[in-house]
Design an enzyme around this catalytic site. Structure first.
Site, PDB file in Angstrom:
ATOM      1  N   HIS A 307       0.848  -1.188   0.000  1.00 21.60           N
ATOM      2  CA  HIS A 307       0.000   0.000   0.000  1.00 21.60           C
ATOM      3  C   HIS A 307       0.878   1.230   0.000  1.00 21.60           C
ATOM      4  CE1 HIS A 307      -3.115   2.844   1.137  1.00 21.60           C
ATOM      5  NE2 HIS A 307      -3.958   1.954   0.680  1.00 21.60           N
ATOM      6  N   ASP A 364      -7.990  -5.179  -0.059  1.00 21.25           N
ATOM      7  CA  ASP A 364      -8.497  -6.014  -1.145  1.00 21.25           C
ATOM      8  C   ASP A 364      -8.154  -7.489  -0.994  1.00 21.25           C
ATOM      9  OD1 ASP A 364      -9.756  -4.043  -2.612  1.00 21.25           O
ATOM     10  OD2 ASP A 364      -7.889  -3.395  -3.542  1.00 21.25           O
TER      11      ASP A 364
END
Ligand code: ACO
Length: 428
Positions: A307, A364
């Site tokens: 991320h 996700d």
């Protein structure tokens, strides 16, 4: 006393103001840098650049904190509903019971989409990706409500566009699914709540009654809340950027949908399941795929890992991982893909490559497993993300308008050829 930073350039010292946020975040304010020094800053991918000040979402990637308008994501995910969170993000405060009832009923009243828009669904190819359909349909809404083109600063008119967007996005999404499987569309039912209505439009059939399962409703509420905002990410920045040209709210949101679609952003949730299915089909050799992800000559990446901002853990991933276990247990689903995902996470988290680069599962990584368990096909995963992210995009757009932010227009450092003379084609 206010803090400043000193910049020494060509022997001259410049004092630059430092802006400090509520949570002690510090930024060197360079708004006047070019005027003062003739220099710009270069920050490809905006890794160090604050594009705005914002009062919507706070996140600390180092310690894994995420709060909407000050409320920790863990509390909101456990205790609130998606519409409550949408109200919080868009209007700044949690609603009272009366305000929430009013907000819900206004949204419910707008769930129908214009009958003429049904024709559009006929024109899309059967295999059209629902994200492409969603962006086109949201953009088309601006053609059905032309008054919205001129009303960016009229709060009542903006509110009407907000209700329409919040209401119609789930109808648009469910109908794109019906289109893809060749089933008749299901109209919204106003007696149902937001999430129930969406599920009914997705799964009800003229041939049999669809029974809404509260476990599924709860799971979806949680997922939508977890996706509702994430400060200046790629799609939110896109919405702000497009809106800064004074484009209308429908079009700005359509742009956000497109930005979200990419596999490095919201599209990752579909890619995660596809990756896990591929690893399973390939015999489940996890180490082989972890090694491929580490190989710089191999384009394969572990989808759902890493991320831009979280460098310790993604708090949303923690909540989803737990929700995943709960939902599958309650629904009596035994999915080998979940076991594979957990095994992959375990191997990757112990691997020096992932430790060094601070790569952890993101939001996700596990969300697709829940969507799959509740019957949502993988092509719809990113669409689900978009439904969840809509209130965040709206809040970001509203804030940008309220702040009277100037049009977004980055600069560049030109690296192409210097001036040269045009040569006739025959002489080239
Ligand atoms: N698998 C393998 N290696 C990775 C991964 C991954 N998933 N993610 C990052 N890396 C490596 C990079 O190769 C790079 O290595 P290097 O320093 O040796 O060159 C290093 O880690 C840093 O990666 P960047 O791509 O520079 O980090 P950035 O902050 O630009 O990218 C991103 C973040 C796009 C999320 C990236 O981690 C990625 O591609 N992840 C997979 C896609 C994904 O899951 N996206 C969803 C993000 S969450 C969201 O949008 C809702």
């Amino acid at each position: 006393m206010s803090k400043t930073a000193q910049l020494i350039l060509d022997g001259k010292t410049y004092e630059l103001p430092v802006t400090i946020g509520t949570e002690d975040e510090h930024a060197i304010d360079i708004r006047n840098l070019r005027d003062l020094t003739g220099h710009i800053t270069l920050d490809v991918g905006y890794k160090n650049t604050g594009a705005t000040t914002s009062a919507i979402t706070f996140l600390d990637g180092e310690t894994g904190i995420l709060r909407y308008r000050g409320y920790p994501i863990e509390q909101l995910a456990e205790k609130s509903s998606f519409l409550e969170v949408a109200h919080l993000l868009i209007y700044g405060e949690l609603p009272t019971k009366a305000t929430l009832d009013d907000f819900s009923s206004k949204i419910t009243r707008h769930t129908l989409i214009h009958e003429d828009m049904k024709q559009f669904y006929m024109a899309f190819p059967r295999k059209a990706h629902p994200m492409g359909i969603m962006a086109a349909m949201i953009s088309s809404l601006s053609t059905f409500y032309p008054e919205s083109l001129e009303t960016n600063r009229d709060p009542e008119a903006v509110n009407l566009t907000i209700y329409r967007l919040m209401a119609k996005i789930s109808t648009i999404a469910a109908w794109s699914y019906k289109k893809s499987v060749g089933h008749p569309i299901v109209y919204p039912l106003n007696k149902l709540n937001y999430v129930e209505n969406f599920l009914n439009m997705m799964f009800a059939m003229p041939t049999e009654e669809y029974k809404i399962d509260p476990v599924v409703v709860q799971a979806l509420e949680t997922l939508l809340i977890l996706h509702a905002d994430h400060e200046q990410n790629c799609s939110a920045s896109t919405v702000r950027m497009v809106g800064s040209s004074q484009a209308n709210l429908f079009s700005s949101i359509a742009a956000g949908v497109i930005a979200l679609w990419g596999p490095l952003h919201g599209g990752a949730n579909q890619e995660v399941i596809e990756m896990l299915e591929m690893i399973q089909k390939d015999g489940g050799n996890i180490q082989k795929w972890v090694d491929k992800a580490k190989d710089k000559n191999d384009p394969f990446r572990l989808m759902g890992f890493g991320h831009r901002v979280y460098k310790n853990f993604d708090p949303r991933a923690r909540i989803i991982k737990k929700a995943c276990d709960d939902v599958l247990l309650k629904l009596g689903v035994n999915d080998e893909i979940l076991d594979l995902a957990k095994a992959l996470e375990e191997v990757a988290l112990k691997d020096e490559y992932f430790i060094e680069r601070k790569l952890y599962p993101n939001v996700d990584f596990y969300s697709g497993i829940i969507y799959k368990a509740i019957g949502i096909p993988k092509e719809m995963f990113t669409v689900m993300f978009a439904i969840g992210r809509l209130p965040g995009w709206i809040a970001q757009w509203k804030e940008m308008i309220a702040n009277k932010e100037p049009i977004g227009r980055p600069r560049q450092i030109y690296t192409g050829p210097g001036e040269r003379n045009y040569s006739n084609i025959a002489n080239r």
